[in-house]
Design a protein around this motif. Structure first.
Motif, PDB file in Angstrom:
ATOM      1  N   ARG A   1       0.775  -1.185  -0.042  1.00  0.00           N
ATOM      2  CA  ARG A   1       0.081   0.238  -0.066  1.00  0.00           C
ATOM      3  C   ARG A   1       0.950   1.385  -0.168  1.00  0.00           C
TER       4      ARG A   1
ATOM      5  N   ASP B   1      -3.413   4.672  -4.053  1.00  0.00           N
ATOM      6  CA  ASP B   1      -4.804   4.188  -4.197  1.00  0.00           C
ATOM      7  C   ASP B   1      -5.076   4.346  -6.048  1.00  0.00           C
ATOM      8  N   GLU B   2      -4.464   5.614  -6.386  1.00  0.00           N
ATOM      9  CA  GLU B   2      -4.883   6.135  -7.828  1.00  0.00           C
ATOM     10  C   GLU B   2      -4.080   4.650  -8.575  1.00  0.00           C
TER      11      GLU B   2
ATOM     12  N   ARG C   1      -3.405   1.675  -8.057  1.00  0.00           N
ATOM     13  CA  ARG C   1      -4.179   0.424  -7.833  1.00  0.00           C
ATOM     14  C   ARG C   1      -5.382   0.412  -8.538  1.00  0.00           C
ATOM     15  N   ARG C   2      -6.053   1.732  -8.743  1.00  0.00           N
ATOM     16  CA  ARG C   2      -7.269   1.825  -9.437  1.00  0.00           C
ATOM     17  C   ARG C   2      -7.107   1.761 -11.176  1.00  0.00           C
ATOM     18  N   ASP C   3      -6.055   2.355 -11.279  1.00  0.00           N
ATOM     19  CA  ASP C   3      -5.818   2.138 -12.838  1.00  0.00           C
ATOM     20  C   ASP C   3      -5.343   0.802 -13.279  1.00  0.00           C
TER      21      ASP C   3
ATOM     22  N   ARG D   1      -6.400  -1.950 -11.669  1.00  0.00           N
ATOM     23  CA  ARG D   1      -7.713  -2.680 -11.454  1.00  0.00           C
ATOM     24  C   ARG D   1      -8.520  -2.430 -12.957  1.00  0.00           C
ATOM     25  N   LYS D   2      -8.601  -1.294 -13.367  1.00  0.00           N
ATOM     26  CA  LYS D   2      -9.207  -0.954 -14.639  1.00  0.00           C
ATOM     27  C   LYS D   2      -8.784  -1.707 -15.725  1.00  0.00           C
ATOM     28  N   TYR D   3      -7.599  -1.631 -15.992  1.00  0.00           N
ATOM     29  CA  TYR D   3      -7.022  -2.398 -17.283  1.00  0.00           C
ATOM     30  C   TYR D   3      -7.067  -3.687 -16.950  1.00  0.00           C
TER      31      TYR D   3
ATOM     32  N   ASN E   1      -9.570  -5.432 -15.423  1.00  0.00           N
ATOM     33  CA  ASN E   1     -11.012  -5.649 -15.672  1.00  0.00           C
ATOM     34  C   ASN E   1     -11.213  -5.383 -17.348  1.00  0.00           C
TER      35      ASN E   1
ATOM     36  N   LYS F   1     -23.465  -3.446  -0.678  1.00  0.00           N
ATOM     37  CA  LYS F   1     -22.112  -2.835  -0.481  1.00  0.00           C
ATOM     38  C   LYS F   1     -22.333  -1.920   0.772  1.00  0.00           C
TER      39      LYS F   1
END
Length: 515
Positions: free
Chosen positions: A24, A29-30, A32-34, A36-38, A40, A124
């Motif tokens: 971490r 976080d930014e 990790r989000r990128d 996760r997006k790619y 997916n 959620k």
């Protein structure tokens, strides 16, 4: 040996937590989000399924649950709850039945035209709960539909429509019907204020127990059933799916019971509209918007609600003279009615638009019912065909109506006293409410014969009272005509009166000349 295993497990967990903390720190976080997006996006090319999510609350509606979510919930509770292993229960219709639905994080399957579809119930939970919530539940519940990619078109175009329509139909079958009344316009504002208040509708009246001429009853029954099945016909002719009924007749002839029987037959809600509580035409339209389909909008005693005759009002001076001539009790009642009506600015035009204007098409499958004791007082534009499509006269009790009441109250279909009652009903005007009161046993000692004898006695008394009243009315009328004739004769033939008039005229002339 057990202590050694626990030590190794603790060391392993410590290593994992250290690695996670380091990860971490190295990857914010930014990033990790990128990633996760790619990931997916990459998985979507090889993933053979399509997922559709239905949330309980829409973004633009924080207070009202999503209609799609509610329909899906009802559909799954009826068609797929028997396949779920974990269920939750809810009670409907005043504890008459229990509805089972799938619990959270449960999955069920549904088969549609040979296609297998998976439904998952989940929620959620936000990491940080708000201090103040606009909704009672901060957890975002949702249903997730999963199907194979090749079935996407059928699922989105056909299956989902089937689910939503079936959910609405289930809601109609299981809903608790309600009787609504409108709140005063000044009380519509504020938190959780509504324009309508309601109670559970549990009126027992049906067309089997309705005291009415059988031919008229059958005609109304057929008209209602035809209306309930005419959705496509109304659409074809270009009319909104609604129908107006005017119930008129003396008090006690069963107008309110007729409305309850209509609601029970069609399984509709009832909206009892009190016009004197409506501020103006704008608020009247707001009330119409807040009504639901499959409902009856009722305005009882419409001739007494507001001044809707459409006739030109007399001048205040003339009204004052007429009030002075009236009985003090009548004068007080009329003053109170006028005071009550001044609080509402609803006009005849506004009510006509409410019934048959553009705003009347905002819903479907509605009945609009007016009741009145004096149909001749209503404006013809208000009750014409197309607004009040069917006029139903609720008249005095006839013999056929009496037989329905006798069966309801005494469980008897024939008796030796029926002939006498038939003759008296033909000679006397008595409302079904008065007949029912005579037929209702007041104690355990009153049997069928006693109740029928009591009715015969009431009919004979009513007949005698009507005869005496007719004699008295004739006597009063004759006295008025005699007095009128006498006054006319005195004015025409009394010479002394003529002399007095001439002398008076001469004196007036002399006074004028002298002046």
């Amino acid at each position: 040996m057990m202590m050694g295993d626990m030590t190794q497990l603790g060391s392993l967990m410590a290593v994992v937590m250290f690695i996670w903390a380091t990860f971490r720190q190295l990857f914010p976080d930014e990033f990790r989000r990128d990633v996760r997006k790619y990931v997916n996006k990459l998985v979507s090319y090889v993933y053979p399924y399509v997922e559709i999510t239905f949330h309980e609350y829409q973004v633009d509606s924080w207070f009202e649950r999503s209609k799609a979510f509610v329909s899906i919930e009802r559909y799954l509770s009826t068609n797929s709850s028997n396949k779920a292993k974990r269920l939750k229960a809810s009670v409907v219709k005043d504890c008459e039945s229990v509805v089972l639905s799938m619990d959270e994080y449960e999955e069920v399957t549904d088969d549609f035209n040979g296609i297998r579809i998976w439904w998952t119930s989940s929620k959620k939970i936000p990491q940080q709960r708000a201090l103040f919530s606009y909704r009672g539940d901060e957890e975002n519940r949702f249903y997730r539909l999963t199907c194979r990619r090749e079935h996407r078109d059928i699922v989105t175009n056909v299956y989902l429509k089937h689910v939503l329509d079936e959910g609405k139909a289930i809601a109609v079958r299981t809903r608790q019907r309600k009787l609504y009344t409108n709140n005063k316009s000044e009380n519509w504002h504020g938190y959780k204020r509504t324009v309508w208040s309601h109670i559970v509708f549990e009126h027992p009246s049906t067309f089997d127990t309705l005291a009415m001429d059988p031919k008229k009853k059958k005609d109304v029954l057929n008209d209602l059933i035809t209306f309930s099945k005419s959705k496509d016909y109304y659409k074809k002719v270009g009319k909104s799916w609604k129908r107006g009924y005017l119930l008129y007749g003396p008090p006690g002839t069963g107008k309110s019971s007729m409305i309850a029987a209509m609601a029970n037959l069609l399984e509709y809600d009832i909206y009892d509209l009190e016009l004197t509580s409506v501020k103006d035409n704008t608020d009247l339209r707001k009330l119409l918007i807040e009504t639901s389909s499959k409902s009856i909008i009722v305005i009882e005693d419409i001739d007494c609600s507001l001044d809707l005759t459409g006739q030109r009002k007399q001048k205040k001076k003339d009204e004052g003279k007429e009030l002075d001539k009236k009985d003090p009790v009548e004068k007080k009642v009329e003053e109170e009615d006028d005071k009550k009506k001044k609080g509402s600015e609803v006009t005849l035009s506004g009510l006509l638009n409410f019934i048959d204007g553009l705003w009347s098409a905002c819903g479907s499958e509605r009945l609009i019912v007016f009741t009145t004791n004096y149909v001749e007082k209503l404006d013809p534009a208000l009750i014409r065909r197309g607004r009040m499509d069917k006029h139903i006269e609720m008249s005095y009790c006839c013999f056929e109506t009496f037989k329905v009441l006798a069966n309801n109250y005494l469980d008897v279909e024939s008796h030796e006293l029926f002939g006498t009652i038939d003759r008296l009903l033909g000679e006397t005007m008595m409302t079904p409410a008065d007949v029912a009161e005579c037929l209702m046993p007041k104690s355990d000692e009153e049997n069928v014969e006693i109740c029928l004898t009591k009715l015969i006695k009431s009919l004979e008394d009513a007949k005698e009272e009507a005869r005496l009243k007719a004699i008295e009315d004739a006597r009063v009328k004759a006295e008025k005509e005699a007095a009128k004739t006498k006054d006319e004769n005195v004015q025409v033939s009394d010479p002394k009166l003529d002399d007095k008039v001439q002398v008076g005229d001469a004196k007036e002339e002399n006074v004028t000349l002298t002046a």
